[in-house]
Design an enzyme around this catalytic site. Structure first.
Site, mmCIF file in Angstrom:
data_model
loop_
_atom_site.group_PDB
_atom_site.id
_atom_site.type_symbol
_atom_site.label_atom_id
_atom_site.label_comp_id
_atom_site.label_asym_id
_atom_site.label_seq_id
_atom_site.Cartn_x
_atom_site.Cartn_y
_atom_site.Cartn_z
ATOM 1 N N SER A 143 -27.931 -29.507 -30.909
ATOM 2 C CA SER A 143 -28.075 -29.063 -29.520
ATOM 3 C C SER A 143 -28.509 -27.608 -29.538
ATOM 4 O O SER A 143 -28.272 -26.898 -30.520
ATOM 5 C CB SER A 143 -26.728 -29.197 -28.789
ATOM 6 O OG SER A 143 -26.747 -28.518 -27.546
ATOM 7 N N TYR A 156 -17.607 -26.842 -27.524
ATOM 8 C CA TYR A 156 -18.815 -27.597 -27.863
ATOM 9 C C TYR A 156 -19.771 -26.740 -28.681
ATOM 10 O O TYR A 156 -20.357 -27.204 -29.667
ATOM 11 C CB TYR A 156 -19.479 -28.070 -26.575
ATOM 12 C CG TYR A 156 -20.715 -28.913 -26.778
ATOM 13 C CD1 TYR A 156 -20.658 -30.127 -27.470
ATOM 14 C CD2 TYR A 156 -21.940 -28.523 -26.237
ATOM 15 C CE1 TYR A 156 -21.791 -30.908 -27.631
ATOM 16 C CE2 TYR A 156 -23.075 -29.304 -26.386
ATOM 17 C CZ TYR A 156 -22.997 -30.492 -27.088
ATOM 18 O OH TYR A 156 -24.121 -31.265 -27.243
#
Length: 258
Positions: A143, A156
């Site tokens: 990501s 995250y």
């Protein structure tokens, strides 16, 4: 440059987290590219339905229920393969958006277990089969969170930074072997579940993530990127490919129409 046709020894592609979103879309696109796809995820009904869809369309697809955080189950899964050509480490996800001061350690642990240790488990278990193919590819779907931080995303972000470093280190450690390591780092992607899962099923909070953004990326956009990188000639390694929607300049700067 045209896409490479997978050899007989390397035409099997394992996709984790294939029950929805980017994983399911990637399985479809790799099947279209000529790979025999092995679909793994915890939700057996979802991957069995996708396998049926693909086989009905004339492709080769197998569903295998698997929790990537269960190392015993992953090792058992790996015994089914002497050689595979592609491993797409897609299983993962985000939980919560709390600041560091009030973040839930259990959510942090679960994100680390799935995104990082899940990727480690499957990569370690299947690396011998990838090497045996003489033309293997490990894909890590990370990501943009693995490359820059943002407020409210530390858990995250930490997990995705670790996943990025895993891919980067593996590439250094296995250079000279017939296996390449590709990292695909998507930015804002609208899928049916990612934001909804992150906010515990709160549809209003999930929708707000994309509020005013005319065209976030779709699962198909990311899958197309993965398939393109995988089908480059064997000597071409796409080390890191960051893909964002045009409206997103960074993790913290997004153009929203009013």
């Amino acid at each position: 440059m045209t896409a490479a046709v997978p050899s007989a020894a390397s035409r099997i592609a394992v996709v984790t987290g294939a029950s929805s979103g980017i994983g399911a879309a990637t399985a479809r696109q790799l099947a279209e590219a000529g790979y025999r796809v092995v679909l793994t995820a915890r939700r057996k009904d979802r991957i069995e339905a996708l396998a049926k869809e693909l086989t009905t369309a004339g492709h080769s697809a197998t569903a295998y229920a698997l929790d990537v955080t269960d190392r015993v189950a992953v090792d058992e899964f790996a015994t089914a393969f002497r050689t595979i050509g592609v491993l797409v480490n897609n299983a993962g996800g985000a939980l919560g958006a709390d600041p560091v001061a009030t973040g839930d350690p259990d959510e942090w642990r679960r994100m680390y277990d799935t995104n990082v240790l899940g990727t480690l488990n499957v990569t370690q278990a299947l690396l011998p089969a990838l090497t045996a193919s003489r033309d293997g590819t490990v894909v890590v779907v990370s990501s943009t969170a693995g490359h820059a931080t943002y407020e409210g995303g530390a858990g995250y972000v930490a997990a995705k930074h670790a996943e990025h470093v895993l891919a980067e280190t593996l590439r250094l450690e296995i250079v000279g072997t017939p296996v390449r390591v590709i990292e695909i780092a998507p930015g804002m992607v609208r899928t049916e579940e990612f934001a909804l899962t992150r906010f515990g099923g709160d549809a209003q909070k999930a929708a707000k993530v994309y509020d005013g953004v005319a065209e976030p990326l779709t699962a198909d956009d990311v899958a197309d990127t993965i398939a393109w990188a995988v089908t480059r000639p064997s000597h071409v390694n796409v080390d890191l490919l960051v893909v964002r929607p045009r409206a997103q300049a960074s993790n913290t700067k997004v153009y929203r129409e009013r």
